[in-house]
Design a protein around this motif. Structure first.
Motif, PDB file in Angstrom:
ATOM      1  N   TRP A   1       0.815  -1.203   0.000  1.00 16.08           N
ATOM      2  CA  TRP A   1       0.000   0.000   0.000  1.00 16.08           C
ATOM      3  C   TRP A   1       0.855   1.261   0.000  1.00 16.08           C
ATOM      4  CZ3 TRP A   1      -1.936   4.076   3.223  1.00 16.08           C
ATOM      5  CH2 TRP A   1      -3.151   4.591   2.797  1.00 16.08           C
ATOM      6  N   GLY A   2       0.491   2.235  -0.794  1.00 15.20           N
ATOM      7  CA  GLY A   2       1.240   3.480  -0.868  1.00 15.20           C
ATOM      8  C   GLY A   2       2.523   3.368  -1.668  1.00 15.20           C
ATOM      9  N   THR A   3       2.841   2.154  -2.141  1.00 16.21           N
ATOM     10  CA  THR A   3       4.027   1.990  -2.999  1.00 16.21           C
ATOM     11  C   THR A   3       3.585   1.367  -4.315  1.00 16.21           C
ATOM     12  OG1 THR A   3       4.488  -0.099  -1.860  1.00 16.21           O
ATOM     13  CG2 THR A   3       5.673   1.840  -1.111  1.00 16.21           C
ATOM     14  N   HIS A   4       3.290   0.068  -4.309  1.00 13.00           N
ATOM     15  CA  HIS A   4       2.923  -0.591  -5.548  1.00 13.00           C
ATOM     16  C   HIS A   4       1.443  -0.393  -5.890  1.00 13.00           C
ATOM     17  CE1 HIS A   4       6.812  -2.220  -5.137  1.00 13.00           C
ATOM     18  NE2 HIS A   4       6.506  -3.123  -4.234  1.00 13.00           N
TER      19      HIS A   4
ATOM     20  N   LEU B   1       0.915   5.761   5.699  1.00 15.55           N
ATOM     21  CA  LEU B   1       0.365   7.112   5.770  1.00 15.55           C
ATOM     22  C   LEU B   1       1.328   8.123   5.158  1.00 15.55           C
ATOM     23  CD1 LEU B   1      -1.227   7.136   9.347  1.00 15.55           C
ATOM     24  CD2 LEU B   1      -2.377   6.827   7.149  1.00 15.55           C
ATOM     25  N   PHE B   2       2.611   7.959   5.458  1.00 14.57           N
ATOM     26  CA  PHE B   2       3.616   8.890   4.925  1.00 14.57           C
ATOM     27  C   PHE B   2       3.655   8.853   3.401  1.00 14.57           C
ATOM     28  CE2 PHE B   2       7.956   9.342   3.242  1.00 14.57           C
ATOM     29  CZ  PHE B   2       8.192  10.680   3.562  1.00 14.57           C
ATOM     30  N   PHE B   3       3.770   7.640   2.843  1.00 16.63           N
ATOM     31  CA  PHE B   3       3.853   7.538   1.391  1.00 16.63           C
ATOM     32  C   PHE B   3       2.535   7.909   0.719  1.00 16.63           C
ATOM     33  CE2 PHE B   3       7.640   4.882   2.238  1.00 16.63           C
ATOM     34  CZ  PHE B   3       8.523   5.513   1.372  1.00 16.63           C
ATOM     35  N   ALA B   4       1.422   7.669   1.399  1.00 15.04           N
ATOM     36  CA  ALA B   4       0.140   8.092   0.842  1.00 15.04           C
ATOM     37  C   ALA B   4       0.095   9.613   0.707  1.00 15.04           C
ATOM     38  CB  ALA B   4      -1.008   7.600   1.721  1.00 15.04           C
ATOM     39  N   ALA B   5       0.578  10.303   1.724  1.00 19.37           N
ATOM     40  CA  ALA B   5       0.577  11.766   1.675  1.00 19.37           C
ATOM     41  C   ALA B   5       1.513  12.281   0.584  1.00 19.37           C
ATOM     42  CB  ALA B   5       0.991  12.320   3.039  1.00 19.37           C
ATOM     43  N   VAL B   6       2.718  11.734   0.537  1.00 17.60           N
ATOM     44  CA  VAL B   6       3.692  12.185  -0.465  1.00 17.60           C
ATOM     45  C   VAL B   6       3.184  11.901  -1.872  1.00 17.60           C
ATOM     46  CG1 VAL B   6       6.010  11.799  -1.402  1.00 17.60           C
ATOM     47  CG2 VAL B   6       5.671  11.948   1.074  1.00 17.60           C
ATOM     48  N   ASN B   7       2.698  10.697  -2.081  1.00 17.43           N
ATOM     49  CA  ASN B   7       2.213  10.339  -3.410  1.00 17.43           C
ATOM     50  C   ASN B   7       0.946  11.093  -3.785  1.00 17.43           C
ATOM     51  OD1 ASN B   7       3.984   8.235  -4.587  1.00 17.43           O
ATOM     52  ND2 ASN B   7       3.494   7.117  -2.716  1.00 17.43           N
TER      53      ASN B   7
ATOM     54  N   GLY C   1      12.211   6.020  -7.800  1.00 18.21           N
ATOM     55  CA  GLY C   1      12.391   4.978  -6.785  1.00 18.21           C
ATOM     56  C   GLY C   1      12.334   5.536  -5.372  1.00 18.21           C
ATOM     57  N   LEU C   2      11.384   6.445  -5.123  1.00 18.75           N
ATOM     58  CA  LEU C   2      11.309   7.123  -3.829  1.00 18.75           C
ATOM     59  C   LEU C   2      11.173   6.137  -2.675  1.00 18.75           C
ATOM     60  CD1 LEU C   2      11.056   9.853  -2.286  1.00 18.75           C
ATOM     61  CD2 LEU C   2       8.563   9.595  -2.512  1.00 18.75           C
ATOM     62  N   HIS C   3      10.320   5.135  -2.866  1.00 18.11           N
ATOM     63  CA  HIS C   3      10.094   4.168  -1.787  1.00 18.11           C
ATOM     64  C   HIS C   3      11.394   3.487  -1.386  1.00 18.11           C
ATOM     65  CE1 HIS C   3       9.175  -0.049  -0.512  1.00 18.11           C
ATOM     66  NE2 HIS C   3       8.447   0.610   0.363  1.00 18.11           N
TER      67      HIS C   3
END
Length: 581
Positions: free
Chosen positions: A234-237, A543-549, A248-250
């Motif tokens: 979640w939030g990546t792929h 949550l972090f990657f969801a916000a950034v993405n 390749g931020l993740h």
């Protein structure tokens, strides 16, 4: 036969009866194709059968490795190779593939004629003159990545007085008893061979590597899920902005925390409890680089000797992962290239100067060549003098390493190498993608952000990115919102679990009710097996990657870009005016 048959009526030849060939044949049959499988062996299983050795085990877990519609919930987490071959035999029987398999058949040539494929073949062991030809609408090449050994040549190897063998012919560790053993190569097979020698009475064991490795165990204990289930989608792929995927931020962020975790837990950032053999391109700037070595039983024996030279407080602080002396011989590591062989001595060039190793047995754990002699005539005669020469390998197609745009009916399935994953589920995903390609039903074209950077293998990929890239093109990425309200456990499995192939059969052209049960029960279990703190970290990460993405995705739209430009203009104007007053 009609060479221009519609996709639903195609006659398809599958070359190879290993995991990739079996799942490809089964998937094609499910779409109404007429399928035959040819294999040059008299047994099923491909490399899992032909290249097996005593005590060999799978390094990918049952959760990841098993096909979507034939699960093994009661099996050991990491099956032995013999158990996995039995699984493949039962898979073939369950889906009635045995009647379509022709064993001990060698393919000599595949050529395209008037839109179809003419395949020359012969009985294994017979003279090439006794061949026959068959015509097929499409061909799937599933001959396996471990088919032709890569055997490098070294100066003086023809007069070397010890025994030299490639790991492909290694079967039993008793050959090492009382011998001085040198293993050239530090991949997963090399680690298995080194461990076997060290625990079966070898006088000494040395391993050598030119470029280093990244060692992370396939499991961390009986009460924890396996390594390939400690990964989150979640939030990546599942959804990620184009910018974040491209750079390749993740991986750029999470790799740093992972390596810091390795340092705190085992005293080194090279790998887990890996005090020697740093990978040459192990840097902090990029995480999408490495195919992880998960066969790590040998790692404590390599690390043990290095730890003895470390300060006492380091030895005590990270002693939890140590193994007792009776667990096996110390294993030395030489980091360098073979210069020459003479007598029973192997000479090396290293950064610290020349070194030499006395060896009675040399095992070449140097991998395999990628060869398709039936498609590229003469490729089986290419030299192994330069084991690193990528040009010596036959190429894979440009479109996701499966097909070339101008030749969609010739597919290569099961040849990509994942960083942390398994080839069998990737082969199933490739087979589903190819079926949709044959029917001209692909939805869009996904970028190839899954390719590993600076990898020694041009076809090395990030497992999760690759699986989701194919799934997007066939419309098989499940909706988290749909499953959150329908069956929350499935939403958790999809969002916080690995890219298991059953989640791509929840929706889309290959949707299956059985996949729902697998995701809600079997694949939900390893997520709940994680410690609470680990899942909490994953939740915060999501949550972090969801916000950034979310912000990045908004800015990538035309409206978002215009709004960002306007806000930047207002800010610049304010700063300019503020500077005047």
């Amino acid at each position: 036969p009609n060479c221009f048959a519609c996709a639903a009526e195609m006659r398809v030849l599958v070359i190879g009866a290993g995991a990739s060939g079996l799942v490809t044949a089964k998937t094609l049959l499910s779409r109404g194709h007429d399928v035959d499988i040819v294999s040059d062996s008299d047994k099923l299983g491909g490399t899992f059968e032909n290249k097996s050795y005593k005590d060999a085990r799978m390094v990918s877990s049952k959760y990841l490795t098993c096909f979507s519609d034939f699960r093994r919930p009661g099996a050991e987490v990491h099956m032995s190779l013999a158990e996995y071959v039995t699984y493949l035999e039962e898979y073939a029987a369950h889906f009635k593939l045995n009647g379509r398999i022709r064993q001990r058949i060698s393919v000599l040539n595949v050529r395209r004629v008037d839109g179809c494929y003419v395949v020359a073949m012969k009985a294994a062991g017979e003279d090439n003159l006794k061949h026959w030809e068959e015509t097929w609408d499409a061909v799937a090449v599933c001959s396996g990545v471990h088919n032709i050994p890569r055997v490098p040549r070294f100066p003086g190897d023809d007069t070397f007085q010890g025994k030299v063998l490639h790991s492909s012919v290694y079967k039993d560790p008793e050959i090492f008893r009382g011998q001085r053993v040198l293993v050239i190569g530090t991949g997963e097979t090399g680690f298995d061979v080194g461990y076997a020698a060290a625990t079966h009475g070898a006088r000494s064991v040395t391993m050598s590597t030119r470029h280093g490795f990244v060692s992370v165990p396939s499991h961390f204990g009986d009460n924890l899920p396996p390594l390939d289930c400690i990964i989150m989608n979640w939030g990546t792929h599942f959804w990620e902005s184009n910018w974040a995927a491209r750079v390749g931020l993740h991986w750029w962020i999470t790799t740093k925390f992972t390596r810091l975790g390795f340092l705190l837990m085992s005293g080194t950032t090279y790998g887990f409890n890996q005090w020697v053999g740093k990978r040459y391109n192990m840097t902090w700037d990029e995480g999408r680089k490495h195919i992880v070595n998960k066969s790590t039983r040998c790692m404590p024996l390599l690390t043990r000797k290095a730890k003895r030279t470390a300060p006492w407080w380091q030895q005590k602080l990270w002693s939890y992962w140590d193994v007792p002396d009776e667990a096996g011989e110390d294993v030395d590591l030489i980091e360098g290239s073979v210069n020459r062989m003479e007598g029973k001595t192997v000479h090396y060039d290293t950064a610290a100067g020349p070194k030499s190793v006395e060896a009675d047995v040399v095992v070449l754990a140097t991998g395999y060549r990628q060869r398709f002699p039936f498609l590229f005539p003469g490729s089986d005669e290419k030299s192994d003098a330069d084991a690193e020469c990528r040009g010596a390998d036959d190429p894979l197609p440009s479109e996701h390493f499966i097909v070339n745009p101008g030749e969609p009916r010739l597919a290569y399935i099961g040849f990509v190498r994942p960083n942390v994953g398994a080839i069998p589920p990737m082969a199933e995903m490739q087979a589903m993608w190819w079926c949709e390609k044959l029917d001209d039903r692909l939805i869009n074209r996904s970028p190839d952000y899954y390719k590993l950077k600076e990898s020694r293998l041009p076809y090395g990929v990030d497992y999760g990115y690759y699986m989701f890239a194919l799934a997007r093109e066939i419309g098989a990425v499940p909706s988290l919102w749909r499953w959150l309200f329908r069956r929350p456990r499935i939403a958790v499995t999809c969002g916080f679990g690995q890219a298991h192939v059953p989640i791509f059969r929840l929706q889309g052209p290959f949707a299956s009710e059985a996949a729902e049960e697998t995701c809600a029960k079997e694949l939900f279990a390893p997520i709940m097996q994680r410690p609470f703190f680990m899942n909490l970290i994953f939740f915060v990460e999501a949550l972090f990657f969801a916000a950034v993405n979310g912000v990045a995705a908004a800015l990538e739209t035309r409206t978002g870009a215009a709004t960002a430009a306007a806000l930047a203009g207002v800010g610049l104007g304010y700063a300019t005016l503020g500077g005047r007053f």
